[in-house]
Design an enzyme around this catalytic site. Structure first.
Site, PDB file in Angstrom:
ATOM      1  N   HIS A  13       0.764  -1.279  -0.137  1.00  0.00           N
ATOM      2  CA  HIS A  13       0.060   0.028  -0.069  1.00  0.00           C
ATOM      3  C   HIS A  13       0.823   1.374   0.099  1.00  0.00           C
ATOM      4  O   HIS A  13       1.461   1.604   0.796  1.00  0.00           O
ATOM      5  CB  HIS A  13      -0.964   0.026   1.311  1.00  0.00           C
ATOM      6  CG  HIS A  13      -1.791   1.235   1.081  1.00  0.00           C
ATOM      7  ND1 HIS A  13      -3.265   0.948   1.706  1.00  0.00           N
ATOM      8  CD2 HIS A  13      -1.847   2.477   1.045  1.00  0.00           C
ATOM      9  CE1 HIS A  13      -3.839   2.207   1.701  1.00  0.00           C
ATOM     10  NE2 HIS A  13      -3.082   3.115   1.191  1.00  0.00           N
ATOM     11  N   HIS A  15       1.279   5.214  -1.790  1.00  0.00           N
ATOM     12  CA  HIS A  15       0.956   6.125  -2.454  1.00  0.00           C
ATOM     13  C   HIS A  15       2.245   7.059  -2.933  1.00  0.00           C
ATOM     14  O   HIS A  15       2.997   7.561  -2.643  1.00  0.00           O
ATOM     15  CB  HIS A  15       0.268   7.606  -1.821  1.00  0.00           C
ATOM     16  CG  HIS A  15      -0.830   7.047  -1.149  1.00  0.00           C
ATOM     17  ND1 HIS A  15      -2.280   7.048  -1.750  1.00  0.00           N
ATOM     18  CD2 HIS A  15      -1.096   6.162   0.226  1.00  0.00           C
ATOM     19  CE1 HIS A  15      -3.271   6.464  -1.062  1.00  0.00           C
ATOM     20  NE2 HIS A  15      -2.459   5.993   0.168  1.00  0.00           N
ATOM     21  N   LYS A 100      -9.436  -0.597  -5.990  1.00  0.00           N
ATOM     22  CA  LYS A 100      -9.339   0.125  -4.639  1.00  0.00           C
ATOM     23  C   LYS A 100     -10.715   0.819  -4.329  1.00  0.00           C
ATOM     24  O   LYS A 100     -10.720   1.752  -5.091  1.00  0.00           O
ATOM     25  CB  LYS A 100      -8.149   1.002  -4.273  1.00  0.00           C
ATOM     26  CG  LYS A 100      -8.107   1.797  -3.091  1.00  0.00           C
ATOM     27  CD  LYS A 100      -7.684   1.195  -1.892  1.00  0.00           C
ATOM     28  CE  LYS A 100      -7.636   1.792  -0.482  1.00  0.00           C
ATOM     29  NZ  LYS A 100      -6.621   2.841  -0.358  1.00  0.00           N
ATOM     30  N   HIS A 139     -10.595   0.626   1.879  1.00  0.00           N
ATOM     31  CA  HIS A 139     -10.439   1.803   2.822  1.00  0.00           C
ATOM     32  C   HIS A 139     -11.533   1.439   3.772  1.00  0.00           C
ATOM     33  O   HIS A 139     -12.582   1.957   3.574  1.00  0.00           O
ATOM     34  CB  HIS A 139     -10.209   3.045   2.225  1.00  0.00           C
ATOM     35  CG  HIS A 139      -9.909   4.182   3.547  1.00  0.00           C
ATOM     36  ND1 HIS A 139      -8.744   4.725   3.493  1.00  0.00           N
ATOM     37  CD2 HIS A 139     -10.642   4.348   4.445  1.00  0.00           C
ATOM     38  CE1 HIS A 139      -8.679   5.700   4.551  1.00  0.00           C
ATOM     39  NE2 HIS A 139     -10.071   5.203   5.161  1.00  0.00           N
ATOM     40  N   HIS A 176      -4.747  -0.862   5.936  1.00  0.00           N
ATOM     41  CA  HIS A 176      -4.443  -0.173   7.130  1.00  0.00           C
ATOM     42  C   HIS A 176      -5.382  -0.573   8.348  1.00  0.00           C
ATOM     43  O   HIS A 176      -5.923   0.493   8.952  1.00  0.00           O
ATOM     44  CB  HIS A 176      -4.160   1.280   6.854  1.00  0.00           C
ATOM     45  CG  HIS A 176      -5.158   1.866   6.110  1.00  0.00           C
ATOM     46  ND1 HIS A 176      -6.391   1.933   6.095  1.00  0.00           N
ATOM     47  CD2 HIS A 176      -4.940   2.803   4.734  1.00  0.00           C
ATOM     48  CE1 HIS A 176      -7.002   2.627   5.197  1.00  0.00           C
ATOM     49  NE2 HIS A 176      -6.141   2.887   4.419  1.00  0.00           N
ATOM     50  N   ASP A 249       1.368   2.542   3.442  1.00  0.00           N
ATOM     51  CA  ASP A 249       0.512   3.770   3.467  1.00  0.00           C
ATOM     52  C   ASP A 249       1.379   5.073   3.492  1.00  0.00           C
ATOM     53  O   ASP A 249       1.006   6.059   4.045  1.00  0.00           O
ATOM     54  CB  ASP A 249      -0.640   3.900   4.329  1.00  0.00           C
ATOM     55  CG  ASP A 249      -1.588   4.664   3.978  1.00  0.00           C
ATOM     56  OD1 ASP A 249      -1.683   5.046   2.816  1.00  0.00           O
ATOM     57  OD2 ASP A 249      -2.499   5.076   5.003  1.00  0.00           O
TER      58      ASP A 249
HETATM   59  C1  NCD Z   1      -3.719   8.747   2.039  1.00  0.00           C
HETATM   60  C2  NCD Z   1      -3.582   9.969   0.923  1.00  0.00           C
HETATM   61  O1  NCD Z   1      -2.848  10.931   1.580  1.00  0.00           O
HETATM   62  O2  NCD Z   1      -3.535   9.532   0.075  1.00  0.00           O
HETATM   63  N1  NCD Z   1      -4.155   9.374   3.400  1.00  0.00           N
HETATM   64  C3  NCD Z   1      -4.054   8.832   4.444  1.00  0.00           C
HETATM   65  O3  NCD Z   1      -4.198   9.558   5.599  1.00  0.00           O
HETATM   66  N2  NCD Z   1      -3.618   7.636   4.701  1.00  0.00           N
HETATM   67  C4  NCD Z   1      -5.041   8.052   1.787  1.00  0.00           C
HETATM   68  C5  NCD Z   1      -5.441   6.945   2.186  1.00  0.00           C
HETATM   69  O4  NCD Z   1      -4.788   5.758   2.234  1.00  0.00           O
HETATM   70  O5  NCD Z   1      -6.438   6.924   3.112  1.00  0.00           O
HETATM   71 ZN    ZN Z   2      -3.444   4.919   1.597  1.00  0.00          ZN
END
Ligand code: NCD
Ligand code: ZN
Length: 342
Positions: A13, A15, A100, A139, A176, A249
């Site tokens: 996971h 970003h 997702k 999520h 998460h 994450d």
């Molecule tokens: C994530 C993001 O910034 O894209 N933020 C977070 O608080 N985890 C999105 C997500 O995975 O919920």
């Molecule tokens: Zn995330």
């Protein structure tokens, strides 16, 4: 000096973002992970179709130029109310491994999230995903009237249970997981249900977000919760149970987007992921289960081969830098006790 060698991680996971953040921050993930599940919540262009995936994968490859270690981005698309069976079938042809689903409005860039997990249209889409072997990543939080932010995960669990029963062959990852109850439910549900655990949820409670002054760089969704919840996550992560694996994450936001009137949620953990995991597993006396959590369990659930390359960590104090190109990393200014040898 104490030293450990581990297979490169399967980070389930991440970003990666786009443009400047993508190119400047991807090296911090590529040093420890050889496979990552790439989250699709980019903006302005969200990743919704096979064409979006082809574009985004190409952007990622450009950002990786000069990277020496193996790095395979495993791509995902956002599942929205209007995502059809045909969309997921085409996405599969473009190499997408998972869809997702973000419930509407629960986190960063979930403004177009799902309104209803059981409408006729979306159940056809989940059915198509089950049929073609595409994973569903969720999520797992649901907002509602008089639902506190700390209760959103619990409020989502009935949806998870119903989905897992209705689609027993659809592989579902509860992303998460952040509560003891969530861990318990993932353990109870069938083999088609697994969960990712972040490093920051193994470290933080709500006290670290608002208990001693407001700490915007510890703000994330799901919000870190109680000591009991954190202990249950540590137990699950270090248990060796194949249902639980690393999904960092890692979610970078520019400092000014977090230190402002309505700060963004998301923690940029990539620079400290291996070091913190070594520390946590050492403290629990469970070094022998670290590789299951960081590589083997996710590879198995996703049906991917294990990475052959290794990373090396040594026991050595270092202090985390305060800012990297406008982004404050997790644990900034704090001392860590393991360091990756680069
Ligand atoms: C994530 C993001 O910034 O894209 N933020 C977070 O608080 N985890 C999105 C997500 O995975 O919920
Ligand atoms: Zn995330």
């Amino acid at each position: 000096m104490k030293e450990i060698k581990l297979r490169m991680f399967f980070d389930a996971h991440c970003h990666l973002r786009t443009e400047r953040i993508l190119s400047n921050m991807i090296p911090f993930i590529a040093v420890y992970a050889s496979k990552v599940i790439v989250m699709p919540n980019t903006r302005p262009r969200a990743i919704l179709t096979g064409d979006d995936v082809i574009w985004y994968r190409n952007e990622i490859q450009k950002a990786l130029r000069g990277n020496k270690m193996p790095f395979e981005p495993l791509m995902t698309i956002e599942i929205r109310d209007n995502t059809t069976p045909q969309t997921v079938e085409e996405a599969k042809k473009a190499g997408v491994v998972a869809g997702k689903a973000y419930p509407l409005g629960v986190t960063t860039n979930s403004d177009e999230g799902l309104r209803d997990f059981f409408s006729g249209e979306i159940t056809d889409t989940f059915q198509a995903m089950e049929d073609i072997g595409m994973l569903l990543l969720i999520h797992g939080e649901l907002d509602g009237e008089k639902i506190l932010v700390t209760e959103r995960e619990k409020n989502f669990i009935p949806v998870l249970v119903k989905l897992s029963e209705r689609f027993p062959k659809l592989k579902i990852v509860f992303e998460h997981v952040s509560t003891k109850f969530g861990v318990y439910m993932v353990e109870q549900l069938g083999e088609n249900v697994a969960a990712t655990i972040t490093v920051h949820h193994l470290c933080l409670t709500l006290n670290d977000v608002i208990g001693y002054g407001i700490k915007p760089h510890n703000a994330c969704m799901p919000i870190p919760k109680t000591f009991e919840d954190r202990d249950a996550l540590i137990e699950a992560a270090t248990s060796g149970n194949p249902k639980f694996f690393l999904g960092s994450d890692s979610a970078p936001h520019f400092r000014n987007k977090k230190e402002c009137f309505v700060g963004a949620c998301g923690i940029f953990s990539a620079p400290v992921v291996p070091a913190l995991l070594a520390e946590i597993f050492e403290k629990e006396g469970r070094f022998n289960r670290l590789e299951a959590f960081t590589s083997a369990n996710a590879a198995k659930f996703y049906g991917q081969p294990l990475s052959e390359e290794k990373i090396t960590l040594v026991k050595k104090d270092w202090v985390v830098i305060e800012e990297i190109d406008g982004i404050v990393p997790f644990m900034a200014r704090q001392k860590l006790y393991w360091e990756q040898v680069l």
